[in-house]
Design a protein around this motif. Structure first.
Motif, PDB file in Angstrom:
ATOM      1  N   THR A   1       0.820  -1.215   0.000  1.00  0.00           N
ATOM      2  CA  THR A   1       0.000   0.000   0.000  1.00  0.00           C
ATOM      3  C   THR A   1       0.857   1.269   0.000  1.00  0.00           C
ATOM      4  O   THR A   1       0.327   2.367  -0.184  1.00  0.00           O
ATOM      5  N   HIS A   2       2.160   1.114   0.249  1.00  0.00           N
ATOM      6  CA  HIS A   2       3.076   2.255   0.278  1.00  0.00           C
ATOM      7  C   HIS A   2       4.218   1.957  -0.696  1.00  0.00           C
ATOM      8  O   HIS A   2       5.284   1.483  -0.299  1.00  0.00           O
ATOM      9  N   PRO A   3       4.014   2.219  -1.990  1.00  0.00           N
ATOM     10  CA  PRO A   3       4.982   1.811  -3.016  1.00  0.00           C
ATOM     11  C   PRO A   3       6.343   2.474  -2.843  1.00  0.00           C
ATOM     12  O   PRO A   3       6.440   3.623  -2.401  1.00  0.00           O
ATOM     13  N   LEU A   4       7.379   1.731  -3.207  1.00  0.00           N
ATOM     14  CA  LEU A   4       8.737   2.235  -3.059  1.00  0.00           C
ATOM     15  C   LEU A   4       9.661   1.585  -4.073  1.00  0.00           C
ATOM     16  O   LEU A   4       9.306   0.608  -4.729  1.00  0.00           O
ATOM     17  N   ILE A   5      10.853   2.166  -4.199  1.00  0.00           N
ATOM     18  CA  ILE A   5      11.924   1.531  -4.946  1.00  0.00           C
ATOM     19  C   ILE A   5      13.087   1.266  -3.997  1.00  0.00           C
ATOM     20  O   ILE A   5      13.413   2.099  -3.155  1.00  0.00           O
ATOM     21  N   GLU A   6      13.673   0.075  -4.132  1.00  0.00           N
ATOM     22  CA  GLU A   6      14.848  -0.288  -3.350  1.00  0.00           C
ATOM     23  C   GLU A   6      16.056  -0.236  -4.272  1.00  0.00           C
ATOM     24  O   GLU A   6      16.042  -0.800  -5.367  1.00  0.00           O
ATOM     25  N   VAL A   7      17.102   0.451  -3.815  1.00  0.00           N
ATOM     26  CA  VAL A   7      18.260   0.721  -4.659  1.00  0.00           C
ATOM     27  C   VAL A   7      19.367  -0.289  -4.390  1.00  0.00           C
ATOM     28  O   VAL A   7      19.744  -0.520  -3.242  1.00  0.00           O
ATOM     29  N   PHE A   8      19.892  -0.872  -5.474  1.00  0.00           N
ATOM     30  CA  PHE A   8      21.015  -1.794  -5.401  1.00  0.00           C
ATOM     31  C   PHE A   8      22.138  -1.232  -6.272  1.00  0.00           C
ATOM     32  O   PHE A   8      21.981  -1.112  -7.486  1.00  0.00           O
ATOM     33  N   LYS A   9      23.264  -0.893  -5.632  1.00  0.00           N
ATOM     34  CA  LYS A   9      24.361  -0.250  -6.354  1.00  0.00           C
ATOM     35  C   LYS A   9      25.485  -1.235  -6.637  1.00  0.00           C
ATOM     36  O   LYS A   9      25.825  -2.065  -5.789  1.00  0.00           O
ATOM     37  N   PRO A  10      26.100  -1.123  -7.826  1.00  0.00           N
ATOM     38  CA  PRO A  10      27.260  -1.965  -8.121  1.00  0.00           C
ATOM     39  C   PRO A  10      28.497  -1.463  -7.388  1.00  0.00           C
ATOM     40  O   PRO A  10      28.482  -0.363  -6.819  1.00  0.00           O
ATOM     41  N   GLU A  11      29.562  -2.259  -7.400  1.00  0.00           N
ATOM     42  CA  GLU A  11      30.832  -1.791  -6.866  1.00  0.00           C
ATOM     43  C   GLU A  11      31.271  -0.555  -7.655  1.00  0.00           C
ATOM     44  O   GLU A  11      31.074  -0.476  -8.868  1.00  0.00           O
ATOM     45  N   GLU A  12      31.852   0.405  -6.956  1.00  0.00           N
ATOM     46  CA  GLU A  12      32.194   1.682  -7.589  1.00  0.00           C
ATOM     47  C   GLU A  12      33.102   1.492  -8.807  1.00  0.00           C
ATOM     48  O   GLU A  12      32.941   2.167  -9.830  1.00  0.00           O
ATOM     49  N   ASN A  13      34.044   0.571  -8.706  1.00  0.00           N
ATOM     50  CA  ASN A  13      34.979   0.372  -9.819  1.00  0.00           C
ATOM     51  C   ASN A  13      34.357  -0.404 -10.982  1.00  0.00           C
ATOM     52  O   ASN A  13      35.003  -0.633 -12.010  1.00  0.00           O
ATOM     53  N   ASN A  14      33.091  -0.818 -10.816  1.00  0.00           N
ATOM     54  CA  ASN A  14      32.385  -1.561 -11.864  1.00  0.00           C
ATOM     55  C   ASN A  14      31.142  -0.824 -12.347  1.00  0.00           C
ATOM     56  O   ASN A  14      30.341  -1.370 -13.109  1.00  0.00           O
ATOM     57  N   ASN A  15      30.971   0.420 -11.896  1.00  0.00           N
ATOM     58  CA  ASN A  15      29.745   1.170 -12.198  1.00  0.00           C
ATOM     59  C   ASN A  15      29.814   1.750 -13.611  1.00  0.00           C
ATOM     60  O   ASN A  15      30.707   2.533 -13.927  1.00  0.00           O
ATOM     61  N   ASN A  16      28.859   1.354 -14.476  1.00  0.00           N
ATOM     62  CA  ASN A  16      28.868   1.847 -15.863  1.00  0.00           C
ATOM     63  C   ASN A  16      28.030   3.110 -16.060  1.00  0.00           C
ATOM     64  O   ASN A  16      27.900   3.604 -17.185  1.00  0.00           O
ATOM     65  N   GLY A  17      27.414   3.604 -14.970  1.00  0.00           N
ATOM     66  CA  GLY A  17      26.648   4.844 -15.049  1.00  0.00           C
ATOM     67  C   GLY A  17      25.212   4.679 -15.514  1.00  0.00           C
ATOM     68  O   GLY A  17      24.456   5.637 -15.553  1.00  0.00           O
ATOM     69  N   LYS A  18      24.831   3.450 -15.856  1.00  0.00           N
ATOM     70  CA  LYS A  18      23.479   3.191 -16.353  1.00  0.00           C
ATOM     71  C   LYS A  18      22.634   2.549 -15.253  1.00  0.00           C
ATOM     72  O   LYS A  18      23.155   2.002 -14.279  1.00  0.00           O
ATOM     73  N   ALA A  19      21.298   2.613 -15.429  1.00  0.00           N
ATOM     74  CA  ALA A  19      20.383   2.098 -14.403  1.00  0.00           C
ATOM     75  C   ALA A  19      19.226   1.344 -15.031  1.00  0.00           C
ATOM     76  O   ALA A  19      18.837   1.611 -16.173  1.00  0.00           O
ATOM     77  N   ILE A  20      18.691   0.402 -14.258  1.00  0.00           N
ATOM     78  CA  ILE A  20      17.533  -0.378 -14.703  1.00  0.00           C
ATOM     79  C   ILE A  20      16.521  -0.471 -13.563  1.00  0.00           C
ATOM     80  O   ILE A  20      16.871  -0.861 -12.443  1.00  0.00           O
ATOM     81  N   LEU A  21      15.291  -0.099 -13.857  1.00  0.00           N
ATOM     82  CA  LEU A  21      14.174  -0.235 -12.921  1.00  0.00           C
ATOM     83  C   LEU A  21      13.538  -1.606 -13.130  1.00  0.00           C
ATOM     84  O   LEU A  21      13.120  -1.931 -14.244  1.00  0.00           O
TER      85      LEU A  21
END
Length: 257
Positions: A39-59
């Motif tokens: 009843t209270h919608p949300l998004i939970e964020v999962f981040k990659p390792e900083e040295n592996n971050n390609n700058g893109k995101a997927i919902l």
């Protein structure tokens, strides 16, 4: 590291129930953690390792027939896999049960929040079953504003960079199993990847949507197997579950470089 972002702190459109923490159940038969009420919608964020971050995101939109959300199998597990590829993943807990329009409000607002608050070079969506139906709606109805809160984020219009539909359902609810009427004919849809198996009870959704995209002359890729069923996520022991991730990775590399 994860954190949660609530989609609407104030009034939530298309909802009569009070906001509460989600109700959780565990299904021993499928070894799946399910949300049986949101009843209270949300998004939970999962981040990659900083040295592996390609700058893109997927919902990510988990499935569950709009009755429940298969939270781990079609949410957190795919998120952790996407992290290994360098993507930041956002798992959407949209409203269930039986609130299809509320769920569409949630995916629209979640996507807009990600685009508004975070600095990603590209943002796409990944959906399973009913969640793939939500992603298909967002992909084809990006110019349509749903009944959302009147605030700065809702006033902005954003388009997806790409869309991934894994064993999608409910895309063929039109007359004589034609394209669903809530998938509008916006011709400028993003690149779309579709995966399904011929023994899936919802396989006609896959074919119908692919034919629809072909008529629109859209950029899409369709990949199918003869067997695999439905609702397998990316868990080992199912050929379809072991096949689609590598196909998606290859496709993403080809369209996001």
């Amino acid at each position: 590291m994860t954190n949660k972002i609530y989609i609407s702190e104030d009034e939530t459109p298309n909802q009569s129930k009070e906001k509460n923490e989600p109700k959780i159940a565990f299904d021993k038969n499928s070894n799946t953690t399910k949300l049986i009420e949101v009843t209270h919608p949300l998004i939970e964020v999962f981040k990659p390792e900083e040295n592996n971050n390609n700058g893109k995101a997927i919902l990510i939109c988990p499935g569950g027939s709009y009755k429940i959300l298969a939270l781990d199998k079609e949410g957190t597990e795919p998120a952790l896999w996407l992290n290994t590829l360098g993507y930041t993943a956002y798992v959407l807990q949209y409203r269930v049960p039986d609130n299809i329009e509320g769920a569409f409000n949630d995916v629209q607002n979640a996507f807009k929040i990600i685009k508004n608050k975070f600095n990603h070079t590209k943002v796409g969506v990944l959906g399973f079953s009913a969640g793939a139906h939500l992603c298909a709606r967002l992909s084809t109805c990006f110019s349509k504003v749903s009944k959302t809160n009147e605030n700065e984020i809702d006033a902005e219009q954003y388009k997806l960079d790409f869309s991934l539909l894994i064993y999608p359902a409910y895309l063929d609810l039109g007359e004589n199993k034609s394209i669903s009427p809530n998938l509008l004919q916006d011709k400028n849809v993003p690149p779309i990847f579709i995966f399904g198996t011929e023994d899936d009870a919802y396989f006609n959704s896959v074919l119908t949507f692919a034919n629809y995209l072909k008529l629109l002359k859209s950029n899409f890729e369709l990949q199918t197997l003869t067997s695999g069923g439905h609702g397998y996520g990316l868990r080992k022991g199912n050929k379809a579950a072991e096949t689609w991730p590598s196909l998606v990775e290859k496709w993403l590399n080809s369209i996001t470089e």
